[in-house]
Scaffold this motif. Structure first.
Motif, PDB file in Angstrom:
ATOM      1  N   THR A 107       2.308 -14.904 -15.262  1.00  0.00           N
ATOM      2  CA  THR A 107       3.473 -14.154 -14.794  1.00  0.00           C
ATOM      3  C   THR A 107       4.391 -15.033 -13.959  1.00  0.00           C
ATOM      4  N   THR A 108       3.823 -16.035 -13.270  1.00  0.00           N
ATOM      5  CA  THR A 108       4.666 -16.887 -12.407  1.00  0.00           C
ATOM      6  C   THR A 108       5.569 -17.777 -13.250  1.00  0.00           C
ATOM      7  N   SER A 109       5.022 -18.349 -14.322  1.00  0.00           N
ATOM      8  CA  SER A 109       5.855 -19.130 -15.247  1.00  0.00           C
ATOM      9  C   SER A 109       6.920 -18.234 -15.871  1.00  0.00           C
ATOM     10  N   THR A 110       6.520 -17.005 -16.188  1.00  0.00           N
ATOM     11  CA  THR A 110       7.453 -16.065 -16.820  1.00  0.00           C
ATOM     12  C   THR A 110       8.623 -15.752 -15.894  1.00  0.00           C
ATOM     13  N   ARG A 111       8.322 -15.454 -14.630  1.00  0.00           N
ATOM     14  CA  ARG A 111       9.395 -15.164 -13.675  1.00  0.00           C
ATOM     15  C   ARG A 111      10.334 -16.354 -13.529  1.00  0.00           C
ATOM     16  N   THR A 112       9.776 -17.551 -13.540  1.00  0.00           N
ATOM     17  CA  THR A 112      10.582 -18.766 -13.401  1.00  0.00           C
ATOM     18  C   THR A 112      11.494 -18.957 -14.603  1.00  0.00           C
ATOM     19  N   ILE A 113      10.917 -18.864 -15.787  1.00  0.00           N
ATOM     20  CA  ILE A 113      11.682 -19.045 -17.029  1.00  0.00           C
ATOM     21  C   ILE A 113      12.800 -18.013 -17.128  1.00  0.00           C
ATOM     22  N   GLU A 114      12.447 -16.766 -16.857  1.00  0.00           N
ATOM     23  CA  GLU A 114      13.424 -15.693 -17.016  1.00  0.00           C
ATOM     24  C   GLU A 114      14.505 -15.742 -15.936  1.00  0.00           C
ATOM     25  N   TYR A 115      14.145 -16.189 -14.738  1.00  0.00           N
ATOM     26  CA  TYR A 115      15.173 -16.346 -13.704  1.00  0.00           C
ATOM     27  C   TYR A 115      16.179 -17.415 -14.149  1.00  0.00           C
ATOM     28  N   LEU A 160      10.890  -8.282 -13.283  1.00  0.00           N
ATOM     29  CA  LEU A 160      10.862  -7.867 -14.689  1.00  0.00           C
ATOM     30  C   LEU A 160      10.105  -6.547 -14.817  1.00  0.00           C
ATOM     31  N   HIS A 161      10.675  -5.617 -15.562  1.00  0.00           N
ATOM     32  CA  HIS A 161      10.070  -4.302 -15.796  1.00  0.00           C
ATOM     33  C   HIS A 161      10.688  -3.762 -17.087  1.00  0.00           C
ATOM     34  N   PRO A 162      10.242  -2.598 -17.574  1.00  0.00           N
ATOM     35  CA  PRO A 162      10.737  -2.138 -18.882  1.00  0.00           C
ATOM     36  C   PRO A 162      12.251  -1.970 -18.981  1.00  0.00           C
ATOM     37  N   ASN A 163      12.945  -1.796 -17.866  1.00  0.00           N
ATOM     38  CA  ASN A 163      14.408  -1.702 -17.896  1.00  0.00           C
ATOM     39  C   ASN A 163      15.074  -3.045 -17.621  1.00  0.00           C
ATOM     40  N   ASN A 164      14.278  -4.085 -17.452  1.00  0.00           N
ATOM     41  CA  ASN A 164      14.784  -5.458 -17.300  1.00  0.00           C
ATOM     42  C   ASN A 164      13.828  -6.385 -18.047  1.00  0.00           C
ATOM     43  N   HIS A 166       5.944 -14.947 -25.856  1.00  0.00           N
ATOM     44  CA  HIS A 166       4.526 -14.584 -25.788  1.00  0.00           C
ATOM     45  C   HIS A 166       4.043 -14.807 -24.355  1.00  0.00           C
ATOM     46  N   LEU A 167       3.098 -13.967 -23.927  1.00  0.00           N
ATOM     47  CA  LEU A 167       2.626 -14.019 -22.538  1.00  0.00           C
ATOM     48  C   LEU A 167       1.113 -14.122 -22.478  1.00  0.00           C
ATOM     49  N   THR A 216       4.056  -5.255  -9.079  1.00  0.00           N
ATOM     50  CA  THR A 216       5.174  -5.816  -9.855  1.00  0.00           C
ATOM     51  C   THR A 216       4.652  -6.624 -11.040  1.00  0.00           C
ATOM     52  N   LEU A 217       3.427  -7.140 -10.931  1.00  0.00           N
ATOM     53  CA  LEU A 217       2.849  -7.930 -12.030  1.00  0.00           C
ATOM     54  C   LEU A 217       2.510  -7.025 -13.219  1.00  0.00           C
ATOM     55  N   LEU A 218       1.992  -5.835 -12.916  1.00  0.00           N
ATOM     56  CA  LEU A 218       1.718  -4.869 -13.987  1.00  0.00           C
ATOM     57  C   LEU A 218       3.029  -4.427 -14.638  1.00  0.00           C
ATOM     58  N   MET A 219       4.060  -4.275 -13.825  1.00  0.00           N
ATOM     59  CA  MET A 219       5.376  -3.882 -14.348  1.00  0.00           C
ATOM     60  C   MET A 219       5.964  -4.988 -15.222  1.00  0.00           C
ATOM     61  N   LEU A 220       5.666  -6.240 -14.860  1.00  0.00           N
ATOM     62  CA  LEU A 220       6.108  -7.366 -15.695  1.00  0.00           C
ATOM     63  C   LEU A 220       5.441  -7.289 -17.077  1.00  0.00           C
ATOM     64  N   VAL A 221       4.143  -7.010 -17.108  1.00  0.00           N
ATOM     65  CA  VAL A 221       3.452  -6.857 -18.394  1.00  0.00           C
ATOM     66  C   VAL A 221       4.117  -5.740 -19.210  1.00  0.00           C
ATOM     67  N   ALA A 222       4.453  -4.643 -18.524  1.00  0.00           N
ATOM     68  CA  ALA A 222       5.093  -3.505 -19.203  1.00  0.00           C
ATOM     69  C   ALA A 222       6.479  -3.863 -19.725  1.00  0.00           C
ATOM     70  N   SER A 223       7.110  -4.900 -19.151  1.00  0.00           N
ATOM     71  CA  SER A 223       8.415  -5.322 -19.676  1.00  0.00           C
ATOM     72  C   SER A 223       8.276  -5.908 -21.077  1.00  0.00           C
ATOM     73  N   PHE A 224       7.079  -6.330 -21.451  1.00  0.00           N
ATOM     74  CA  PHE A 224       6.820  -6.869 -22.794  1.00  0.00           C
ATOM     75  C   PHE A 224       6.411  -5.781 -23.783  1.00  0.00           C
ATOM     76  N   VAL A 225       5.603  -4.818 -23.316  1.00  0.00           N
ATOM     77  CA  VAL A 225       5.008  -3.869 -24.278  1.00  0.00           C
ATOM     78  C   VAL A 225       5.244  -2.397 -23.928  1.00  0.00           C
TER      79      VAL A 225
END
Length: 340
Positions: A256-264, A280-284, A291-292, A302-311
């Motif tokens: 999730t940390t790499s993901t936040r960095t890439i997406e920022y 990151l969340h389902p509305n962002n 792939h994650l 917020t980490l669970l919400m980040l996962v939900a932003s994918f699925v």
């Protein structure tokens, strides 16, 4: 199920599924693989990872290194104090959390003649301190070798035990190189040196740095998730990572940390370094990560919400129920999930 309600991200986890120690060897952790195209779940082990990584796919790793951020000291009066470094604010000022009552100008004494002087009390419960040794004010980079000697590995609170010698290696990825995190990028912890080498030989790859702060564990208390004040962390995108991210190659983000960095980086003008506070969340949803690879996270985090932003929320909770049913181990030292 409303993706903006914090209550939508709740689930019950039996206590025995909270991992207090890592799998041994590291790559023997379980791996739940979810393919979004086929809606198929596969149960595997982390040593199987290479079977599932898409062929023409680049991997992005977070190479941050965890510092010994937990310090035990006392006030001149003798009262015991526990201090957790959160993040440096500038060369000398450090944001910390302190267990024990302090006020501005309070001095906290540690081993090796190290002293923390409280400069300011912040509204969020954190404190700003400056560190001294033998009356000399210390820059943050000069503090690091001192705390490496006297500090403790900052295990997350839910691990519910004191750190021991093994955590110095176990709570660190095999490719950690840039000191500054107070929490490990946990998806990275599963790689052995051999597996990391193999993956890197067979796939394009690069490193980003996100110095994970203790805010990563802060629960979402707001009823609406977008009212949650997202913490900020220092990031740096290497030139090699920039080249990959600016291309059209598919990206598998390790954690999730790499993901936040890439997406920022992708969403904020492709700036290579600075402060990232992306939520990151389902509305962002993510716009660059395809792939994650991640661990299993706390309810209402917020980490669970980040996962939900994918699925999505429903699928996330369905995957978590599947993991619980199959006795996957959760949180920092737990098992992993790959979302394709």
């Amino acid at each position: 199920m409303d993706p903006l309600l914090t209550s939508s991200y709740d689930f019950h986890l039996p206590d025995e599924l909270i991992a207090t120690h890592p799998a041994s060897p590291r790559d023997h952790a379980k791996l739940l693989v979810y393919d979004r195209k086929t809606d198929k779940i596969t149960h595997a082990h982390f040593y199987d990872l290479e079977k599932y990584i898409p062929k023409n796919c680049a991997l992005i790793f977070n190479d941050t290194k965890v510092i010994k951020a937990r310090l035990y000291g006392h006030k001149p009066s003798g009262g015991k104090i526990e201090l957790l470094i959160n993040r440096p604010l500038d060369a000398y000022s450090v944001n910390v959390y302190i267990r024990g009552k302090v006020k501005p100008d309070t001095e906290i004494l540690f081993d090796d003649a190290l002293i923390a002087k409280v400069v300011k009390l912040e509204d969020d419960g954190s404190r700003i301190v400056e560190f001294y040794q033998n009356s000399e004010k210390l820059r943050f980079e000069d503090l690091l070798p001192i705390i490496d000697t006297i500090g403790h590995v900052p295990l997350p609170p839910y691990i519910n035990r004191e750190d021991d010698k093994s955590d110095e290696d176990e709570y660190q990825s095999v490719f950690a190189s840039n000191e500054g995190a107070v929490a490990a990028p946990t998806a990275s912890l599963h790689f052995t040196p051999q597996q990391h080498k193999r993956v890197c030989e067979n796939h394009k790859h690069a490193y980003v740095t996100l110095h994970v702060g203790s805010g990563t564990f802060k629960p979402v208390d707001a009823e609406i998730i977008t009212d949650h004040p997202m913490h900020s962390e220092y990031y740096d995108i290497s030139d090699e990572a920039k080249e990959i991210l600016d291309s059209d190659i598919e990206v598998l983000s390790v954690g999730t940390t790499s993901t936040r960095t890439i997406e920022y980086y992708a969403k904020h003008g492709k700036v290579q370094r600075g402060e990232a506070n992306l939520f990151l969340h389902p509305n962002n949803k993510p716009s660059r990560v395809n792939h994650l690879l991640t661990n299993f996270h706390l309810p209402k985090s917020t980490l669970l919400m980040l996962v939900a932003s994918f699925v999505g929320v429903e699928k996330t909770l369905e995957l978590y129920e599947e993991a619980i049913k199959n006795k996957y181990r959760f949180y920092s030292y737990g098992d992993a999930m790959l979302i394709l």
